[in-house]
Design a protein around this motif. Structure first.
Motif, PDB file in Angstrom:
ATOM      1  N   TRP A  62       0.847  -1.195   0.000  1.00  0.00           N
ATOM      2  CA  TRP A  62       0.000   0.000   0.000  1.00  0.00           C
ATOM      3  C   TRP A  62       0.882   1.245   0.000  1.00  0.00           C
ATOM      4  O   TRP A  62       0.647   2.184  -0.737  1.00  0.00           O
ATOM      5  N   ARG A  63       1.898   1.245   0.850  1.00  0.00           N
ATOM      6  CA  ARG A  63       2.857   2.350   0.815  1.00  0.00           C
ATOM      7  C   ARG A  63       3.800   2.171  -0.362  1.00  0.00           C
ATOM      8  O   ARG A  63       4.138   1.059  -0.729  1.00  0.00           O
ATOM      9  N   THR A  64       4.243   3.248  -0.931  1.00  0.00           N
ATOM     10  CA  THR A  64       5.273   3.171  -1.978  1.00  0.00           C
ATOM     11  C   THR A  64       6.550   3.853  -1.534  1.00  0.00           C
ATOM     12  O   THR A  64       7.534   3.852  -2.269  1.00  0.00           O
ATOM     13  N   ARG A  65       6.560   4.452  -0.356  1.00  0.00           N
ATOM     14  CA  ARG A  65       7.749   5.150   0.134  1.00  0.00           C
ATOM     15  C   ARG A  65       8.076   4.675   1.544  1.00  0.00           C
ATOM     16  O   ARG A  65       7.347   4.964   2.490  1.00  0.00           O
ATOM     17  N   PHE A  66       9.137   3.911   1.653  1.00  0.00           N
ATOM     18  CA  PHE A  66       9.509   3.395   2.962  1.00  0.00           C
ATOM     19  C   PHE A  66      10.944   2.887   2.919  1.00  0.00           C
ATOM     20  O   PHE A  66      11.499   2.600   1.848  1.00  0.00           O
ATOM     21  N   LEU A  67      11.563   2.795   4.102  1.00  0.00           N
ATOM     22  CA  LEU A  67      12.916   2.260   4.222  1.00  0.00           C
ATOM     23  C   LEU A  67      12.850   0.741   4.132  1.00  0.00           C
ATOM     24  O   LEU A  67      12.094   0.099   4.869  1.00  0.00           O
ATOM     25  N   LEU A  68      13.602   0.173   3.230  1.00  0.00           N
ATOM     26  CA  LEU A  68      13.583  -1.271   3.001  1.00  0.00           C
ATOM     27  C   LEU A  68      14.448  -1.953   4.051  1.00  0.00           C
ATOM     28  O   LEU A  68      15.680  -1.930   3.985  1.00  0.00           O
ATOM     29  N   GLU A  69      13.801  -2.555   5.047  1.00  0.00           N
ATOM     30  CA  GLU A  69      14.510  -3.175   6.164  1.00  0.00           C
ATOM     31  C   GLU A  69      14.242  -4.667   6.291  1.00  0.00           C
ATOM     32  O   GLU A  69      14.937  -5.364   7.029  1.00  0.00           O
ATOM     33  N   ASP A  70      13.219  -5.159   5.608  1.00  0.00           N
ATOM     34  CA  ASP A  70      12.794  -6.550   5.769  1.00  0.00           C
ATOM     35  C   ASP A  70      13.168  -7.350   4.528  1.00  0.00           C
ATOM     36  O   ASP A  70      12.811  -6.985   3.402  1.00  0.00           O
ATOM     37  N   ALA A  71      13.889  -8.440   4.724  1.00  0.00           N
ATOM     38  CA  ALA A  71      14.309  -9.275   3.591  1.00  0.00           C
ATOM     39  C   ALA A  71      13.105  -9.851   2.853  1.00  0.00           C
ATOM     40  O   ALA A  71      13.151 -10.067   1.632  1.00  0.00           O
ATOM     41  N   GLN A  72      11.997 -10.103   3.576  1.00  0.00           N
ATOM     42  CA  GLN A  72      10.793 -10.620   2.919  1.00  0.00           C
ATOM     43  C   GLN A  72      10.203  -9.584   1.979  1.00  0.00           C
ATOM     44  O   GLN A  72       9.707  -9.919   0.897  1.00  0.00           O
ATOM     45  N   ASP A  73      10.252  -8.312   2.382  1.00  0.00           N
ATOM     46  CA  ASP A  73       9.763  -7.246   1.502  1.00  0.00           C
ATOM     47  C   ASP A  73      10.597  -7.181   0.224  1.00  0.00           C
ATOM     48  O   ASP A  73      10.067  -7.000  -0.880  1.00  0.00           O
ATOM     49  N   LEU A  74      11.897  -7.321   0.382  1.00  0.00           N
ATOM     50  CA  LEU A  74      12.781  -7.301  -0.788  1.00  0.00           C
ATOM     51  C   LEU A  74      12.454  -8.457  -1.725  1.00  0.00           C
ATOM     52  O   LEU A  74      12.384  -8.287  -2.956  1.00  0.00           O
ATOM     53  N   ALA A  75      12.227  -9.633  -1.154  1.00  0.00           N
ATOM     54  CA  ALA A  75      11.886 -10.794  -1.977  1.00  0.00           C
ATOM     55  C   ALA A  75      10.542 -10.598  -2.675  1.00  0.00           C
ATOM     56  O   ALA A  75      10.384 -10.966  -3.850  1.00  0.00           O
ATOM     57  N   ARG A  76       9.572 -10.000  -1.977  1.00  0.00           N
ATOM     58  CA  ARG A  76       8.249  -9.773  -2.569  1.00  0.00           C
ATOM     59  C   ARG A  76       8.341  -8.806  -3.752  1.00  0.00           C
ATOM     60  O   ARG A  76       7.662  -8.984  -4.761  1.00  0.00           O
ATOM     61  N   ILE A  77       9.190  -7.802  -3.635  1.00  0.00           N
ATOM     62  CA  ILE A  77       9.361  -6.847  -4.741  1.00  0.00           C
ATOM     63  C   ILE A  77       9.936  -7.549  -5.958  1.00  0.00           C
ATOM     64  O   ILE A  77       9.484  -7.345  -7.089  1.00  0.00           O
TER      65      ILE A  77
END
Length: 421
Positions: free
Chosen positions: A29-44
């Motif tokens: 939902w957010r498009t602006r955030f500090l990438l801190e979670d490896a799962q978020d990186l994988a999802r992208i």
């Protein structure tokens, strides 16, 4: 400094400023955030997004060995963000694409006949799809997409014909027609928030497939006429994970997979299967949750009658405080109208009317078919009334509960066409 980079160069510690692509193509939902979670990186990296903008003033920069994908831009050239917790901006509204010949606008009467045929075909297609899934066969994604294209074209031609017909279903066909109805509702919602045709069809596919996991739930539980036991409900709650697993490896877009898995999550974190909350719930999943709930509560089930459409929207508005996304729900209401087609209304004259279509003038002044006088307690010859017309003296006095009146033909009063079998 803003830099546009390939997602392969994206790493933890970078500040994500913007995705290069449609907002429907990613589960955030957010498009602006500090990438801190490896799962978020994988999802992208699992999405169709290939490039992103990073802000090197708020996070890590590219290593010297890597190069930006396209360009750099001064931070001031972009819209400022007032803190990481600021409310996300509404999704951009693209210019509407020209209508293809197959989706030229139609009157409600014209489209109802085509929509009835689509509903009949869609029901058989979904029954076959569930049967194949029950036997462990792979889903025919191309066939599902063709069906979504038909649904999308119908909604383009007239937004309320298919939506209204899909809501009218018997209790024993609920599981199958529910998928068709949610698909149509999703298409209407995406058009309301301004997505392009690809986004609309992706949303329609999510609606069509969101409950596929129910193919593995015992029919005696799905069709049980009474309230489920705790043990039975626990089995039903497994259907998102089952459906997600069944669709893996079939070429289903990641946002659609995410919607199938997380359409029962709630904003306050009390949903299932992963108890996600707030920004952790993908946009397409939030949309599916709204459309899923609306069709569920307005449909007749073995153990209860469905709510009137207008009453359903009123009650759902209360659930936006913790369960549903409030901004998307507002768009959903606009896509249907405050008084959706099929709503039973009392007019200022004391006559009863059913909504037949929405007005171009206002959400509160739909077109109705008047058919009953509460003063005489008798049916009257039905006639059409445009509540938005300048010379119309009638006003809506309130909603009426269909259960109180028990009109046997209420579902047919708003349309002079046979409903799908």
């Amino acid at each position: 400094m803003l830099k546009r980079i390939d997602v392969r160069h994206l790493s933890l510690g970078m500040y994500l400023h913007e995705f290069c692509g449609s907002w429907i193509e990613h589960p955030f939902w957010r498009t602006r955030f500090l990438l801190e979670d490896a799962q978020d990186l994988a999802r992208i990296r699992e999405t169709q997004i290939r490039e992103v903008w990073i802000d090197t003033d708020k996070g890590l920069d590219l290593p010297e060995s890597a190069t930006p994908a396209a360009a750099t831009a001064p931070t001031a050239a972009k819209t400022p963000v007032h803190g990481d917790d600021a409310q996300p901006a509404p999704p951009p509204t693209p210019s509407p694409a020209p209508l293809p010949a197959a989706a030229e606008p139609a009157t409600l009467h014209e489209e109802l006949h085509r929509a009835a045929a689509i509903c009949a075909h869609a029901k058989e297609a979904v029954i076959s799809m569930f049967a194949e899934a029950r036997m462990g066969q792979a889903i025919d994604l191309a066939g599902a997409q063709d069906l979504v294209n038909d649904i999308s074209d119908s909604v383009r031609r007239h937004p309320h014909a298919l939506l209204s017909l899909a809501r009218v279903k018997t209790a024993d066909e609920y599981t199958y027609m529910h998928s068709v109805a949610v698909s149509a509702l999703m298409v209407a919602l995406t058009r309301q928030i301004g997505l392009d045709e690809d986004g609309c069809r992706m949303a329609g596919l999510a609606g069509l497939l969101h409950d596929l996991g129910k193919a593995q739930i015992p029919l005696e539980i799905l069709n049980k006429p009474g309230r489920l036991t705790d043990e039975e409900f626990a089995i039903v709650r497994c259907h998102p994970a089952i459906g997600h697993a069944m669709l893996q490896g079939n070429g289903v877009p990641p946002p659609v997979l995410d919607a199938c898995l997380h359409h029962h999550e709630k904003i306050d974190g009390t949903g299932y299967p992963d108890r996600l909350a707030q920004d952790d719930i993908g946009t397409l999943a939030r949309m599916t949750a709204i459309c899923d709930v609306y069709d569920a509560v307005t449909s007749h089930r073995p153990y209860k009658r469905g709510w009137d459409p207008a009453e359903a929207l009123r009650r759902m508005a209360e659930w936006t405080r913790g369960h549903l996304d409030s901004r998307l729900f507002q768009a959903f209401v606009k896509s249907l109208g405050i008084y959706p087609v099929g709503s039973l209304l009392r007019l200022s004259s004391g006559r009863l009317a059913v909504v037949t279509r929405q007005s171009d003038e206002s959400l509160t002044t739909p077109h109705v078919r008047v058919f009953f006088s509460t003063r005489s307690g008798m049916r009257i010859p039905p006639y059409e009334l445009d509540l938005s017309a300048p010379d119309c003296r009638e006003r809506i006095a309130g909603r009426e509960d269909p259960e109180r009146w028990q009109f046997p033909d209420l579902d047919r009063l708003w349309a002079d066409t046979p409903h799908p079998p």
